[in-house]
Design an enzyme around this catalytic site. Sequence first.
Site, PDB file in Angstrom:
ATOM      1  N   LYS A 190      12.368   1.043  12.779  1.00  0.00           N
ATOM      2  CA  LYS A 190      11.938   2.448  12.870  1.00  0.00           C
ATOM      3  C   LYS A 190      11.525   2.876  14.283  1.00  0.00           C
ATOM      4  O   LYS A 190      11.701   4.035  14.644  1.00  0.00           O
ATOM      5  CB  LYS A 190      10.791   2.725  11.895  1.00  0.00           C
ATOM      6  N   LEU A 224       0.492   4.366  -1.165  1.00  0.00           N
ATOM      7  CA  LEU A 224       1.899   4.389  -0.754  1.00  0.00           C
ATOM      8  C   LEU A 224       2.708   3.269  -1.409  1.00  0.00           C
ATOM      9  O   LEU A 224       3.933   3.294  -1.386  1.00  0.00           O
ATOM     10  CB  LEU A 224       2.022   4.301   0.775  1.00  0.00           C
ATOM     11  N   ASN A 230      -4.109   1.564   9.810  1.00  0.00           N
ATOM     12  CA  ASN A 230      -3.723   2.296  11.019  1.00  0.00           C
ATOM     13  C   ASN A 230      -2.399   1.781  11.590  1.00  0.00           C
ATOM     14  O   ASN A 230      -2.194   1.726  12.793  1.00  0.00           O
ATOM     15  CB  ASN A 230      -4.834   2.223  12.078  1.00  0.00           C
ATOM     16  N   GLY A 231      -1.475   1.436  10.673  1.00  0.00           N
ATOM     17  CA  GLY A 231      -0.140   1.007  11.080  1.00  0.00           C
ATOM     18  C   GLY A 231       0.831   2.171  11.110  1.00  0.00           C
ATOM     19  O   GLY A 231       0.440   3.343  11.166  1.00  0.00           O
ATOM     20  N   GLY A 232       2.122   1.853  11.056  1.00  0.00           N
ATOM     21  CA  GLY A 232       3.162   2.885  11.134  1.00  0.00           C
ATOM     22  C   GLY A 232       3.091   3.907  10.019  1.00  0.00           C
ATOM     23  O   GLY A 232       3.250   5.113  10.254  1.00  0.00           O
ATOM     24  N   SER A 266      16.235  -3.006  -0.993  1.00  0.00           N
ATOM     25  CA  SER A 266      15.959  -1.572  -0.827  1.00  0.00           C
ATOM     26  C   SER A 266      16.286  -0.797  -2.102  1.00  0.00           C
ATOM     27  O   SER A 266      17.307  -1.033  -2.749  1.00  0.00           O
ATOM     28  CB  SER A 266      16.789  -1.011   0.333  1.00  0.00           C
ATOM     29  N   LEU A 267      15.414   0.148  -2.432  1.00  0.00           N
ATOM     30  CA  LEU A 267      15.635   1.006  -3.604  1.00  0.00           C
ATOM     31  C   LEU A 267      16.431   2.261  -3.247  1.00  0.00           C
ATOM     32  O   LEU A 267      16.837   3.008  -4.136  1.00  0.00           O
ATOM     33  CB  LEU A 267      14.285   1.410  -4.205  1.00  0.00           C
ATOM     34  N   GLY A 300       3.225   5.566  -4.695  1.00  0.00           N
ATOM     35  CA  GLY A 300       4.214   5.691  -3.632  1.00  0.00           C
ATOM     36  C   GLY A 300       5.621   6.016  -4.080  1.00  0.00           C
ATOM     37  O   GLY A 300       6.478   6.346  -3.250  1.00  0.00           O
TER      38      GLY A 300
END
EC number: 1.1.1.25
Length: 289
Positions: free
Chosen positions: A70, A229, A132-134, A19-20, A252
């Site tokens: 999430k 993104l 069409n995802g999250g 993770s950044l 992104g």
Amino acid sequence: MITGKTKLLGVIGHPVEHSLSPVMHNAAIAQLGLDYVYLPFPIAPDNLEAAIALLATIGVVGFSVTIPHKQAIIPLLAEISPVAQAIGAVNTVTRQNNQWVGTNTDIEGFIAPLQTTYKRDWSQQIAVILGNGGAARAVVAGCYQLGFAEIHVVGRNVQRLEEFRHSWDNSPIAENLQVHTWDYLAKLVPQANLLVNTTPIGMYPQVDESPLSTEELANLQTGAIAYDLIYIPKPTQFLQKAQQQGAIAIDGLEMLVQQGVAALKIWLQQDDIPVDVMRQALQKHLGLV
């Protein structure tokens, strides 16, 4: 220096080692001179409920939520914001009145550059969203908030597209939203004022891939905005191809920074967040400067 008084923030995910978020959040905290630290917490799905109870016990002020938690975290929270409800996902959690409260700052992250550097009157404009995802849910909600006249979502699976469309049935967004299969893109690309890639196509390590070919992007309007993104690599093949057609490119990284700024405002309860410091910390970490 970390002491017994240092306040804790963090990010939960699985995996979360890459993770950044700690890079940019700790840079901002240092710049502000605050006694906080932001840590990555690797939490497997089976341990989620126990983990957030433990985070409360040890006095964590708030935390970011990333894949795969999430959606799964929603029933474990005392309250979620209308924005998180609409998107169906939480990415930011705060301790309020001894309870966990969730929201989603991805919309703010997504629209920030479209409200500032690239601001225009979006009311007569058309947005075309790939995937069409999250992530697409936050982009759809963001485009609606910006006032787009038409929002078109393009995917490959008819059943999932229909489920995506029907998931907005109780929202005013439904009036502006249309869904299409991938073969409709030839008609949509020439109309697009904003073309957004929410798919993982072109993300590291598949850096030579693009969701659309040069031929498919050939009719993109000059001056349209192509927004990916993905932030590694920088720029993606998708953005390079779009720029060759005269499009304006947004990657992104800015969305990542701006959703982080919005989260820090909530946790620290202050509006003065050093966004430039966060952006520069990420660019340096990624070897972009």
